[in-house]
Write an enzyme that holds these catalytic residues in place. Structure first.
Site, mmCIF file in Angstrom:
data_model
loop_
_atom_site.group_PDB
_atom_site.id
_atom_site.type_symbol
_atom_site.label_atom_id
_atom_site.label_comp_id
_atom_site.label_asym_id
_atom_site.label_seq_id
_atom_site.Cartn_x
_atom_site.Cartn_y
_atom_site.Cartn_z
ATOM 1 N N GLU A 45 0.863 -1.184 0.000
ATOM 2 C CA GLU A 45 0.000 0.000 0.000
ATOM 3 C C GLU A 45 0.894 1.228 0.000
ATOM 4 O OE1 GLU A 45 -2.694 0.408 3.347
ATOM 5 O OE2 GLU A 45 -3.793 1.991 2.307
ATOM 6 N N CYS A 243 -6.478 0.808 2.927
ATOM 7 C CA CYS A 243 -7.481 1.879 3.012
ATOM 8 C C CYS A 243 -7.486 2.803 1.802
ATOM 9 C CB CYS A 243 -7.242 2.703 4.266
ATOM 10 S SG CYS A 243 -7.605 1.812 5.772
ATOM 11 N N GLU A 375 -11.724 -3.986 4.135
ATOM 12 C CA GLU A 375 -12.252 -3.633 5.464
ATOM 13 C C GLU A 375 -13.633 -2.989 5.368
ATOM 14 O OE1 GLU A 375 -9.335 -1.657 7.951
ATOM 15 O OE2 GLU A 375 -8.289 -3.557 8.261
HETATM 16 O O1 AHR Z 1 -2.017 -1.652 6.851
HETATM 17 C C1 AHR Z 1 -2.498 -0.405 7.230
HETATM 18 C C2 AHR Z 1 -4.007 -0.319 7.175
HETATM 19 O O2 AHR Z 1 -4.561 -1.197 8.095
HETATM 20 C C3 AHR Z 1 -4.623 -0.732 5.872
HETATM 21 O O3 AHR Z 1 -4.652 0.306 4.970
HETATM 22 C C4 AHR Z 1 -6.013 -1.109 6.268
HETATM 23 O O4 AHR Z 1 -6.571 -2.088 5.431
HETATM 24 C C5 AHR Z 1 -5.874 -1.552 7.701
HETATM 25 O O5 AHR Z 1 -6.761 -0.913 8.512
#
Ligand code: AHR
Length: 656
Positions: A45, A243, A375
């Site tokens: 990410e 996220c 999520e």
């Molecule tokens: O890994 C960090 C965050 O943790 C990610 O973006 C999310 O999916 C989770 O809440």
């Protein structure tokens, strides 16, 4: 301190009823499940400057002046000063994706110079004798200005430069490129672009890349960071989050189609980690998408990992705006998913397959799975997911869908989703657990009673977060050891868990928002945490079939603070045993192999160990906790093996 007391108490409990005869029995002829080739992957990410300022090797911050403050990251120096010499212009009618540019005018009424100085992402990491590729887009009615690009060290001294006089373009936008070699290594260099002479020039997309990108690709990725991933031999790579897929609101969601244009046409977006944590604000954190979906697929292919993209399901982050797309307006989102499959796999005669081919990859990328939502939870998620599922499966019946189980690995929300997703026969449930180390030790049996058939588990995000510890110190040996122990339970349950990834993956020491993380980087270096080596050891030693391993007829799941699992590595003809000793003292065990013969008395022993649970790796000491390999002679029917204090040990035993 608090965490140590908790651990000691926990260890005291687990030592009750210590077995006298600690013989691990491995029934080599009775494999219980196949290990999925996708096991032990990576979760990527753009958080903690993972992409911009990290993996994406661009060194210029705000290269196209599209940050909220158009000159953020830039400083203008003029000699002498003249009002209006630098203007920010906007051509949004013609260029919606990248509307802003700079207009610089030097009137030629005497000696003048104007410099634009870019600070990089917390400085620029520059290496002596390395080639640097400098480029910019420009438009000018007449030639008249000299452009000098210079790298400067912390003292302002030049450590590499190049000069050119860009020819007139008749007002049309063109690209200029030039290269130069750095004369010194500098962790926090600046790029200074000086204009001299008489004239007006429009500038945009001012860019600088090191010459040593991964596989030498122009505008590519930081080779040392990719190498860290390649060294893990990951089974899959999940991207682009996290996220950032959801967005604060739907306008800020991740849209893959906007990431496959030429880079100067990829529309910048604020990174949600810019403002997510009030205590770690990052006002200069944006997504340029220089690392876009084509590059993600290419990266997956390069490192031999199955691609696992996650798409927005028509819902923004439920902790933020929580916007949802009305069900009757979900079609474009679903179409994005179908088009992505065609982009990755379609023939070059198809619309999206042709775009892939035109980008330089006529061969399909072999996409076989996709996440829908990250999520997300509640009936609003299930309604949307089902529409995706119906459309995807109608067109691609064998394509596998990964669905969210929310933010937590237990509780009402989790249970409701788990039940509903299994009833929908969804292929994978994505479980997330960010929990203290004790949770991982105590949950080693988590998957023992999960259904063996039907929906599989993707342990999509996990990390042990030691409590009462400063964020910078959370990547300690205790955290990694607890995950090593937990993963014996995951390995044992290969029939349930087919993919697993630690999260987040990367963090920049000068630009992180979230800790702990798997790999820390500075502008010039990358260092694996103890957690990195745990993940790597599991991935490199995952084997092909799970074998029963017992102590007094029970799985080894915390008795006397021992944890263990075993696999066969059929191509290598080796039996692989993983053992964790979570006690501060040595423990001796015996191994009894039932069903097969050892080829030789010699085996390989790999040990990750430290006597201090607070031990960590750092840029200066990246191998404080580091795997050590040695040979071991296993003699007798039940050869003894000594497990070091606080250790994770792997034995590779050749069998016939
Ligand atoms: O890994 C960090 C965050 O943790 C990610 O973006 C999310 O999916 C989770 O809440």
């Amino acid at each position: 301190m608090k965490q140590k007391i908790q651990l000691l108490f926990f260890l005291f409990l687990t030592q009750q009823g210590i077995a006298q005869d600690k013989t691990f029995v491995i029934r080599t002829g009775e494999p219980v499940a196949a290990v999925s080739p996708t096991m032990y992957g990576v979760f990527f990410e753009d958080i903690n400057m993972g992409a911009d300022g990290g993996l994406y090797a661009e060194l210029v911050k705000n290269r196209s002046f599209e940050f909220f403050k158009p000159l953020m990251g830039w400083k203008v120096e003029q000699n002498p000063y003249r009002e209006g010499a630098v203007l920010v212009l906007n051509r949004k009618e013609q260029h919606t994706a990248n509307p802003r540019f700079l207009r610089i005018t030097l009137p030629g009424d005497g000696p003048r110079s104007l410099s634009l100085i870019n600070e990089g992402f917390r400085g620029m990491g520059i290496k002596k004798d390395l080639r640097y590729d400098f480029s910019f887009m420009y438009a000018s009615a007449a030639a008249g200005l000299t452009v000098r690009a210079e790298l400067c060290n912390a003292k302002g001294q030049a450590i590499g430069s190049a000069v050119l006089i860009p020819p007139a373009t008749g007002g049309v936008w063109r690209k200029q490129e030039l290269q130069f070699t750095a004369t010194a290594t500098e962790e926090k260099a600046l790029l200074k672009i000086t204009l001299e002479g008489n004239g007006t020039i429009d500038l945009d997309m001012i860019s600088l890349f090191p010459g040593d990108t991964w596989r030498g690709r122009k505008g590519g990725l930081r080779a040392d960071m990719v190498q860290m991933l390649a060294d893990m031999k990951p089974g899959f790579i999940r991207f682009p989050g996290g996220c950032i897929v959801e967005g604060y609101d739907l306008s800020q969601r991740y849209q893959w189609k906007k990431t496959i244009e030429p880079v100067e046409e990829r529309q910048l977006l604020i990174n949600r980690w810019n403002f997510e944590f009030a205590h770690r604000p990052a006002p200069d954190y944006f997504q340029t998408f220089g690392l876009g979906f084509f590059e993600y697929f290419q990266l997956a292919e390069d490192i031999g990992a199955a691609p696992l993209p996650i798409l927005n399901c028509g819902m923004a982050c439920q902790f933020n705006a929580a916007e949802v797309v009305p069900l009757d307006q979900l079609d474009p989102y679903i179409q994005d998913a179908l088009d992505l499959i065609e982009f990755a796999n379609g023939p070059t005669t198809s619309k999206w397959g042709k775009i892939r081919a035109d980008m330089g990859h006529p061969q399909p990328f072999g996409l076989s799975m996709m996440g829908v939502g990250n999520e997300n939870w509640g009936p609003q998620y299930l309604e949307r997911l089902q529409l995706f599922q119906k459309a995807i499966k109608a067109k691609y019946p064998d394509f596998r869908i990964v669905a969210s189980s929310g933010t937590d690995p237990d509780g009402k929300r989790f249970e409701q989703l788990d039940t509903a997703l299994r009833a929908l026969h969804i292929d994978f449930i994505d479980e997330h657990y960010y929990r203290p180390p004790q949770w991982f030790f105590s949950n080693v049996n988590r998957y023992d009673h999960y259904p063996r058939t039907g929906t599989k588990v993707f342990a999509g995000e996990y990390a042990a977060h030691p409590e009462g510890v400063a964020p910078e110190k959370k990547n300690n040996w205790l955290a990694a050891l607890s995950i090593a122990a937990f993963l014996t339970g995951v390995e044992r349950n290969a029939a349930v868990v087919e993919m697993a990834s630690y999260a987040p993956l990367f963090a920049h020491t000068a630009g992180w928002q979230w800790s702990p993380d798997l790999i820390w980087v500075s502008n010039l270096k990358a260092a694996g945490t103890p957690d990195y080596y745990v993940q790597q050891l599991y991935a490199l030693n995952k084997g092909t079939k799970v074998l029963p391993l017992t102590l007094n007829d029970k799985v080894v799941a915390g008795q006397d603070s021992l944890y263990a699992s075993a696999v066969l590595d059929e191509p290598a003809k080796e039996l692989v045993i993983k053992m964790v000793n979570a006690l501060p003292r040595e423990q001796s065990i015996r191994l009894e192999l039932r069903g097969t013969k050892r080829r030789t008395a010699l085996a390989k022993l790999i040990r990750l160990q430290h006597t201090d649970l607070d031990a960590m790796n750092s840029m200066e000491a990246p191998r404080t906790v580091f795997p050590q390999e040695s040979g071991i002679r296993l003699s007798g029917k039940q050869p003894p093996v000594t497990l070091a204090p606080y250790s994770f040990t792997i034995l590779r035993i050749p069998y016939s």
